[in-house]
Design a protein around this motif. Sequence first.
Motif, short mmCIF file in Angstrom:
data_model
loop_
_atom_site.label_atom_id
_atom_site.label_comp_id
_atom_site.label_asym_id
_atom_site.label_seq_id
_atom_site.Cartn_x
_atom_site.Cartn_y
_atom_site.Cartn_z
N ALA A 223 0.83 -1.20 0.00
CA ALA A 223 0.00 0.00 0.00
C ALA A 223 0.87 1.26 0.00
N LEU A 224 1.96 1.24 0.75
CA LEU A 224 2.87 2.38 0.79
C LEU A 224 3.50 2.61 -0.58
N TYR A 225 3.94 1.55 -1.23
CA TYR A 225 4.55 1.68 -2.55
C TYR A 225 3.56 2.25 -3.56
N VAL A 226 2.31 1.82 -3.50
CA VAL A 226 1.29 2.36 -4.40
C VAL A 226 1.05 3.83 -4.08
N HIS A 227 1.04 4.18 -2.81
CA HIS A 227 0.87 5.57 -2.40
C HIS A 227 1.90 6.46 -3.10
N PHE A 228 3.13 5.99 -3.22
CA PHE A 228 4.20 6.75 -3.86
C PHE A 228 4.30 6.50 -5.36
N GLY A 229 3.37 5.73 -5.93
CA GLY A 229 3.32 5.54 -7.37
C GLY A 229 4.33 4.57 -7.95
N ALA A 230 4.93 3.74 -7.12
CA ALA A 230 5.94 2.80 -7.60
C ALA A 230 5.37 1.84 -8.63
N HIS A 231 4.09 1.50 -8.50
CA HIS A 231 3.47 0.56 -9.44
C HIS A 231 3.43 1.12 -10.86
N THR A 232 3.47 2.43 -11.02
CA THR A 232 3.46 3.04 -12.35
C THR A 232 4.85 3.05 -12.98
N ARG A 233 5.87 2.78 -12.18
CA ARG A 233 7.25 2.77 -12.68
C ARG A 233 7.86 1.37 -12.73
N MET A 234 7.01 0.35 -12.67
CA MET A 234 7.50 -1.03 -12.72
C MET A 234 8.06 -1.33 -14.11
N LYS A 235 9.14 -2.09 -14.15
CA LYS A 235 9.73 -2.53 -15.40
C LYS A 235 9.92 -4.04 -15.34
N ARG A 236 9.35 -4.72 -16.33
CA ARG A 236 9.45 -6.19 -16.40
C ARG A 236 8.99 -6.85 -15.11
N GLY A 237 7.95 -6.30 -14.51
CA GLY A 237 7.39 -6.88 -13.30
C GLY A 237 8.19 -6.62 -12.03
N ARG A 238 9.20 -5.76 -12.13
CA ARG A 238 10.01 -5.43 -10.95
C ARG A 238 9.75 -4.01 -10.50
N LEU A 239 9.74 -3.84 -9.20
CA LEU A 239 9.48 -2.53 -8.62
C LEU A 239 10.76 -1.72 -8.51
N PRO A 240 10.65 -0.40 -8.65
CA PRO A 240 11.81 0.44 -8.37
C PRO A 240 12.04 0.50 -6.87
N LYS A 241 13.25 0.80 -6.49
CA LYS A 241 13.56 0.94 -5.06
C LYS A 241 12.89 2.20 -4.54
N LEU A 242 12.25 2.09 -3.41
CA LEU A 242 11.64 3.24 -2.75
C LEU A 242 12.63 3.71 -1.70
N ASP A 243 13.28 4.83 -1.97
CA ASP A 243 14.30 5.34 -1.05
C ASP A 243 13.66 5.71 0.27
N ASP A 244 14.36 5.41 1.34
CA ASP A 244 13.85 5.69 2.68
C ASP A 244 14.40 7.03 3.13
N ASP A 245 13.55 8.04 3.11
CA ASP A 245 13.96 9.36 3.57
C ASP A 245 13.60 9.59 5.03
N GLY A 246 13.10 8.55 5.69
CA GLY A 246 12.74 8.66 7.09
C GLY A 246 11.35 9.22 7.34
N CYS A 247 10.62 9.59 6.29
CA CYS A 247 9.30 10.21 6.45
C CYS A 247 8.17 9.34 5.96
N HIS A 248 8.43 8.09 5.68
CA HIS A 248 7.38 7.22 5.16
C HIS A 248 6.35 6.86 6.22
N TRP A 249 6.63 7.12 7.48
CA TRP A 249 5.68 6.79 8.52
C TRP A 249 4.43 7.65 8.43
N VAL A 250 4.53 8.86 7.83
CA VAL A 250 3.36 9.73 7.73
C VAL A 250 2.29 9.11 6.83
#
Length: 90
Positions: free
Chosen positions: A19-46
């Motif tokens: 759900a967090l990855y979808v919130h940040f739109g990672a699903h729209t940047r998938m390539k060949r069924g693989r997700l991009p790395k979601l960098d941890d900036d320390g603010c994902h808890w919000v």
Amino acid sequence: MVVDETGALSERELKLTAALYVHFGAHTRMKRGRLPKLDDDGCHWVPVQQIVRTRGVDLSLTREEQVVYDAFIRAGRVQGAAVRVMEKGA
């Protein structure tokens, strides 16, 4: 089993992470069924707090979240930020 740098993720943690990855739109940047790395900036808890507040910790996945979840299962690993659930009293 799916792991991150700290160990295995529970089903609940994996769904919240999807759900967090979808919130940040990672699903729209998938390539060949693989997700991009979601960098941890320390603010994902919000956004995680918002997801938990509106949907709870035992959520049903949306179609987009299921795609992300399935990508995690195939990879066996989360290559970035992952949601960890701490049980009350633990």
